[in-house]
Design an enzyme around this catalytic site. Structure first.
Site, mmCIF file in Angstrom:
data_model
loop_
_atom_site.group_PDB
_atom_site.id
_atom_site.type_symbol
_atom_site.label_atom_id
_atom_site.label_comp_id
_atom_site.label_asym_id
_atom_site.label_seq_id
_atom_site.Cartn_x
_atom_site.Cartn_y
_atom_site.Cartn_z
ATOM 1 N N ASN A 381 29.913 38.517 42.604
ATOM 2 C CA ASN A 381 31.150 39.002 42.005
ATOM 3 C C ASN A 381 31.068 40.491 41.683
ATOM 4 O O ASN A 381 31.560 41.313 42.431
ATOM 5 C CB ASN A 381 31.475 38.188 40.745
ATOM 6 C CG ASN A 381 32.942 38.258 40.361
ATOM 7 O OD1 ASN A 381 33.576 39.298 40.474
ATOM 8 N ND2 ASN A 381 33.490 37.145 39.911
ATOM 9 N N ASP A 382 30.430 40.834 40.581
ATOM 10 C CA ASP A 382 30.418 42.225 40.128
ATOM 11 C C ASP A 382 29.808 43.173 41.154
ATOM 12 O O ASP A 382 30.222 44.340 41.248
ATOM 13 C CB ASP A 382 29.651 42.345 38.812
ATOM 14 C CG ASP A 382 30.330 41.591 37.680
ATOM 15 O OD1 ASP A 382 31.567 41.578 37.637
ATOM 16 O OD2 ASP A 382 29.615 40.987 36.859
#
Length: 456
Positions: A381-382
């Site tokens: 994700n990040d």
């Protein structure tokens, strides 16, 4: 203490093997060999310790080795690869706790030592105690026992106050050596609490850096206590581990574009959420995802912790093999802080049989995303959030990311629509070239495999 030459020689050989083992661990290809070499070094160092003249409590030492060795062997055999980060955290904490305990025993003896020796004993005790309780908190967070960051009012002020008190008591112990028992008790109590208070507010996004930092702490503590005991093997091993942990901590912090002080005193979980993102997430089915990759020329796979949780690495490698049989070039892109500890993704992929020459770090692979037909993001994700480049209000702004959004098409396998560890919405998921394949990574990879087989 004047030790026999054979004891000193054995400790020196053990220390050399520690260094050689650490060097081997610098590459996934030689990591297993490095661990074995370091293990032999530890075996030699322990055996030599039993040969020290006039040593007492040999029976208790043997019992402690038997109990500890058995516990480590059993837990090591049973631990899942997804649980390896928390095992590393707790074992690292045990090392720091052992260093602190050595200092506590030396202080309890009440023997007079020189200023240098007492100073190093105090430093080792302080650092080891902080590493012990801090690592225990890290284990609890990674294990899911502690599911949220706990931040106290005036957190930074409390951190500074506890640190100053611990340092002040440590100085008093040096000046008043041998110190009174009450002073020793207060010193260790504050040092242990300091490790807890500093670590409790830190969220999962920063945990790779925290694990590296406490690893460095433990190494330094062991090195200092090795000097106190006059044991060169502990000195060399501790300082080498401390130096390696410090370098790794700096690399991890750089990979997140966050100074260490910011991680410890301004946890990411407390930061703002960044700018609002417009648009919608667009779904894709497993059959369409399979077709996009089957008829691509180049696919780059970005694994994340979601892949680890789903135990999907073996399915991912099976999928990769099918794509390569169809003439597709497949590479794996690893972000330095992917997963919950440094190297976590590399270990998982190696366990599944992915060749090392297919696994690339951020600096090596980022320039190739623009030539990729498909970037397959699995549970990450990040580390692929383009807001890190553009949104100055985002807590991850400036963090180097994998340029998955620059691929012609992006497929994201994700269990739901939630955010990553940072709590920041991912702008990648809303771009025109991105499609979301919702579901657990293992069954989704299995469906893609079935469709690939059907396509021939």
């Amino acid at each position: 203490m004047n030790l026999p030459l054979y004891v000193q020689g054995a400790w020196f050989v053990g220390a050399l093997l520690f260094i050689a083992g650490l060097k081997g661990m610098s590459s996934p290809a030689s990591a297993r060999k490095g661990i074995v070499i370091a293990g032999y070094g530890m075996l030699i160092a322990i055996a030599a310790t039993f040969l020290v003249p006039g040593l007492k409590n040999l029976g208790l030492m043997a019992l402690a080795l038997a109990v500890g060795g058995a516990a480590a062997w059993i837990s090591g055999q049973k631990v899942k690869m997804t649980d390896m980060p928390q095992m590393v955290a707790i074992y690292n904490g045990m090392g720091g706790g052992a260093a602190a305990a050595i200092a506590a025993v030396e202080f309890a003896k009440g023997d007079a030592h020189g200023v240098v020796t007492t100073t190093l004993a105090v430093l080792g005790a302080l650092i080891g105690a902080v590493s012990f309780t801090g690592s225990c908190v890290a284990w609890a967070k990674l294990q899911g026992v502690l599911n949220k960051a706990i931040r106290l009012p005036a957190q930074n002020a409390i951190n500074v106050l506890l640190a100053l008190n611990a340092i002040g008591l440590g100085i008093a112990m040096i000046v008043m050596a041998p110190a009174q028992p009450e002073l020793i008790y207060f010193f260790f109590a504050i040092a242990l609490v300091l490790g807890l208070i500093v670590t409790l507010p830190i969220g999962g996004a920063d945990m790779p850096v925290v694990i590296s930092l406490f690893n460095a702490f433990t190494g330094l503590a062991v090195g200092f206590e090795g000097y106190v005991l006059g044991n060169p093997a502990l000195i060399i091993a501790g300082i080498v581990v401390g130096a390696a942990g410090t370098l790794l901590t700096q690399l991890m912090a750089k990979a997140m574009n966050r100074p260490l002080s910011n991680i410890l005193f301004t946890p990411m979980a407390a930061a703002g959420g960044g700018e609002a993102i417009s648009g919608t997430m667009k779904e894709v089915g497993a059959i369409d995802a399979a077709a996009m990759m089957r008829y691509a020329s180049k696919v780059i796979i970005v694994p994340g912790y979601g892949m680890a949780v789903a135990h999907a690495q073996h399915k991912v490698w099976e999928m990769t093999a099918l794509l390569e049989e169809a003439g597709v070039e497949v590479k794996f892109a690893i972000h330095p802080v992917a997963g919950r500890m440094p190297g976590h993704m590399n270990v998982l992929l190696a366990e599944a049989g992915v060749p090392y020459d297919k696994i690339f770090d951020l600096e090596e692979i980022n320039g190739e995303f623009g030539q990729a037909d498909v970037a397959l993001v699995i549970g990450a994700n990040d580390v692929v959030n383009p807001s890190a480049r553009t949104d100055k209000s985002s807590p991850i702004y400036g963090m180097p990311i994998l340029d998955a959004d620059k691929a012609q098409n992006v497929i994201v396998i994700k269990r739901g629509k939630g955010t990553g560890y940072s709590g920041v919405e991912n702008a990648l998921f809303y771009t025109d070239n991105c499609r979301m394949l919702y579901g657990d990574a293992q069954p989704m990879a299995g469906e893609i495999i079935q469709h690939l087989k059907a396509m021939g």
